[in-house]
Design a protein around this motif. Structure first.
Motif, PDB file in Angstrom:
ATOM      1  N   UNK A   1       0.784  -1.246  -0.105  1.00 46.17           N
ATOM      2  CA  UNK A   1      -0.021  -0.028  -0.056  1.00 46.17           C
ATOM      3  C   UNK A   1       1.038   1.510   0.063  1.00 46.17           C
ATOM      4  N   UNK A   2       1.968   1.328   0.710  1.00 43.01           N
ATOM      5  CA  UNK A   2       2.688   2.485   0.755  1.00 43.01           C
ATOM      6  C   UNK A   2       3.662   2.675  -0.590  1.00 43.01           C
ATOM      7  N   UNK A   3       3.700   1.458  -1.324  1.00 47.02           N
ATOM      8  CA  UNK A   3       4.367   1.428  -2.429  1.00 47.02           C
ATOM      9  C   UNK A   3       3.419   2.256  -3.609  1.00 47.02           C
ATOM     10  N   UNK A   4       2.309   1.888  -3.382  1.00 48.91           N
ATOM     11  CA  UNK A   4       1.398   2.662  -4.450  1.00 48.91           C
ATOM     12  C   UNK A   4       1.229   4.120  -3.900  1.00 48.91           C
ATOM     13  N   UNK A   5       1.352   4.369  -2.702  1.00 45.69           N
ATOM     14  CA  UNK A   5       1.123   6.011  -2.371  1.00 45.69           C
ATOM     15  C   UNK A   5       2.353   6.706  -2.924  1.00 45.69           C
ATOM     16  N   UNK A   6       3.424   6.006  -2.656  1.00 42.46           N
ATOM     17  CA  UNK A   6       4.761   6.570  -3.261  1.00 42.46           C
ATOM     18  C   UNK A   6       4.663   6.747  -4.739  1.00 42.46           C
ATOM     19  N   UNK A   7       4.211   5.755  -5.626  1.00 46.61           N
ATOM     20  CA  UNK A   7       3.991   5.943  -6.759  1.00 46.61           C
ATOM     21  C   UNK A   7       3.027   7.004  -7.293  1.00 46.61           C
ATOM     22  N   UNK A   8       1.911   7.177  -6.783  1.00 46.79           N
ATOM     23  CA  UNK A   8       0.961   8.229  -6.769  1.00 46.79           C
ATOM     24  C   UNK A   8       1.665   9.541  -6.689  1.00 46.79           C
ATOM     25  N   UNK A   9       2.407   9.668  -5.418  1.00 43.59           N
ATOM     26  CA  UNK A   9       2.885  10.894  -4.923  1.00 43.59           C
ATOM     27  C   UNK A   9       3.673  11.449  -5.932  1.00 43.59           C
ATOM     28  N   UNK A  10       4.760  10.482  -6.483  1.00 41.00           N
ATOM     29  CA  UNK A  10       5.891  10.859  -7.361  1.00 41.00           C
ATOM     30  C   UNK A  10       5.203  11.311  -8.740  1.00 41.00           C
ATOM     31  N   UNK A  11       4.071  10.675  -9.223  1.00 43.33           N
ATOM     32  CA  UNK A  11       3.495  10.849 -10.453  1.00 43.33           C
ATOM     33  C   UNK A  11       2.444  12.141 -10.361  1.00 43.33           C
ATOM     34  N   UNK A  12       2.090  12.798  -9.364  1.00 44.12           N
ATOM     35  CA  UNK A  12       1.037  13.633  -9.473  1.00 44.12           C
ATOM     36  C   UNK A  12       1.596  14.649  -8.482  1.00 44.12           C
ATOM     37  N   UNK A  13       2.007  16.033  -9.166  1.00 47.57           N
ATOM     38  CA  UNK A  13       2.240  17.053  -8.365  1.00 47.57           C
ATOM     39  C   UNK A  13       0.937  17.393  -7.394  1.00 47.57           C
ATOM     40  N   UNK A  14       1.259  17.851  -6.020  1.00 49.85           N
ATOM     41  CA  UNK A  14       0.297  18.407  -5.376  1.00 49.85           C
ATOM     42  C   UNK A  14      -0.719  17.163  -4.910  1.00 49.85           C
ATOM     43  N   UNK A  15      -0.094  16.104  -4.824  1.00 45.57           N
ATOM     44  CA  UNK A  15      -0.830  14.815  -4.356  1.00 45.57           C
ATOM     45  C   UNK A  15      -1.306  15.040  -2.737  1.00 45.57           C
ATOM     46  N   UNK A  16      -2.672  14.830  -2.697  1.00 44.44           N
ATOM     47  CA  UNK A  16      -3.212  15.167  -1.447  1.00 44.44           C
ATOM     48  C   UNK A  16      -3.741  13.593  -0.774  1.00 44.44           C
ATOM     49  N   UNK A  17      -3.811  13.416   0.262  1.00 45.72           N
ATOM     50  CA  UNK A  17      -4.614  12.237   0.790  1.00 45.72           C
ATOM     51  C   UNK A  17      -5.598  12.746   2.149  1.00 45.72           C
ATOM     52  N   UNK A  18      -6.503  12.017   2.275  1.00 43.90           N
ATOM     53  CA  UNK A  18      -7.339  12.400   3.424  1.00 43.90           C
ATOM     54  C   UNK A  18      -7.258  11.292   4.375  1.00 43.90           C
ATOM     55  N   UNK A  19      -6.804  11.654   5.783  1.00 42.53           N
ATOM     56  CA  UNK A  19      -6.463  10.601   6.535  1.00 42.53           C
ATOM     57  C   UNK A  19      -7.706  11.015   7.568  1.00 42.53           C
ATOM     58  N   UNK A  20      -8.551   9.880   7.629  1.00 42.75           N
ATOM     59  CA  UNK A  20      -9.848   9.918   8.638  1.00 42.75           C
ATOM     60  C   UNK A  20      -9.656   9.053   9.658  1.00 42.75           C
TER      61      UNK A  20
ATOM     62  N   UNK B   1      -7.403   7.881   2.249  1.00 43.06           N
ATOM     63  CA  UNK B   1      -7.913   7.812   0.847  1.00 43.06           C
ATOM     64  C   UNK B   1      -7.380   8.879   0.059  1.00 43.06           C
ATOM     65  N   UNK B   2      -7.437   8.480  -1.334  1.00 41.41           N
ATOM     66  CA  UNK B   2      -7.181   9.587  -2.185  1.00 41.41           C
ATOM     67  C   UNK B   2      -8.363  10.794  -1.949  1.00 41.41           C
ATOM     68  N   UNK B   3      -7.995  11.895  -2.542  1.00 45.96           N
ATOM     69  CA  UNK B   3      -9.064  12.794  -2.440  1.00 45.96           C
ATOM     70  C   UNK B   3     -10.579  12.863  -3.078  1.00 45.96           C
ATOM     71  N   UNK B   4     -10.277  11.999  -4.159  1.00 47.45           N
ATOM     72  CA  UNK B   4     -11.579  11.412  -5.160  1.00 47.45           C
ATOM     73  C   UNK B   4     -12.109  10.060  -4.804  1.00 47.45           C
ATOM     74  N   UNK B   5     -11.763   9.571  -3.549  1.00 50.91           N
ATOM     75  CA  UNK B   5     -12.095   8.258  -3.097  1.00 50.91           C
ATOM     76  C   UNK B   5     -12.027   7.296  -3.921  1.00 50.91           C
ATOM     77  N   UNK B   6     -11.240   7.245  -4.779  1.00 55.36           N
ATOM     78  CA  UNK B   6     -10.885   6.126  -5.730  1.00 55.36           C
ATOM     79  C   UNK B   6     -10.078   4.897  -4.944  1.00 55.36           C
ATOM     80  N   UNK B   7      -9.192   5.396  -4.072  1.00 50.22           N
ATOM     81  CA  UNK B   7      -8.110   4.372  -3.393  1.00 50.22           C
ATOM     82  C   UNK B   7      -8.413   4.967  -1.986  1.00 50.22           C
TER      83      UNK B   7
END
Length: 197
Positions: free
Chosen positions: A119-138, A145-151
């Protein structure tokens, strides 16, 4: 202690395992116990290098740090979560944490989130691929979650630690919830044993 419920934040990726507390806040910055002013010393040795992640403009204002396994290892220093918080972080996501750092974080209102390495690997990939990558920690839902809720990824947390974070209660705050009972006990003891007081 500030309450922690939902954090929607910019993510900074620190792609390194075994980040120890001396890297987080070097010993020469440990001269105070005021809990503030430590942000300037956060990763001080690493920040000497222009390419270091926290020197990059795209991660300015990040409130979520993404790390690798065994984050916060090394010596016990409460200054480590203090420095991360003073810099602006409220949460670190990693596959594993050193026990002392993990405990110190909760005691200071800072949330360490454990996700699997995949899961952390996936987040690193997303973070490096998309500038201004945000997450929502609930925290209430125990999800990242990603801000769009897809992951979305679920994390586990001790119920008592969760309660304390949600309500902004450190050990002193927990005691002060019983202030009336403490005062009543002290008044009774004072009346029974006046020579102690």
């Amino acid at each position: 202690m500030d309450k922690f419920s939902v954090l929607n934040g910019l993510v900074a990726p620190l792609d390194r395992a075994n980040v120890d507390t001396d890297q987080i806040i070097p010993k020469q910055y440990l001269s105070s116990i005021k809990r503030t002013g430590f942000g300037q010393g956060l990763f001080a040795e690493r920040r000497k290098y222009p390419g270091f992640v926290l020197n990059q403009p795209r991660y300015k204002g990040a409130s979520i740090l993404l790390g690798r396994k065994n984050f916060g290892c090394g010596s016990s220093r409460e200054h480590a979560p203090w420095a991360l918080m003073d810099f602006g972080f409220r949460c670190v996501i990693a596959p594993s944490f050193a026990d002392i750092f993990f405990t110190n974080s909760f005691k200071n209102g800072f949330l360490p989130v454990v996700l699997t390495e995949a899961e952390v690997d996936r987040l690193f990939h997303e973070c490096n691929a998309f500038p201004q990558f945000h997450l929502v920690v609930d925290l209430e839902r125990q999800s990242v979650s990603t801000t769009n809720g897809e992951k979305s990824f679920r994390f586990e947390i001790d119920p008592f630690r969760k309660y304390c974070l949600l309500n902004g209660l450190d050990e002193i705050g927990l005691s002060l919830r019983h202030a009336d009972k403490i005062r009543a006990f002290e008044d009774k003891r004072r009346a029974q044993y006046p020579w102690y007081f």
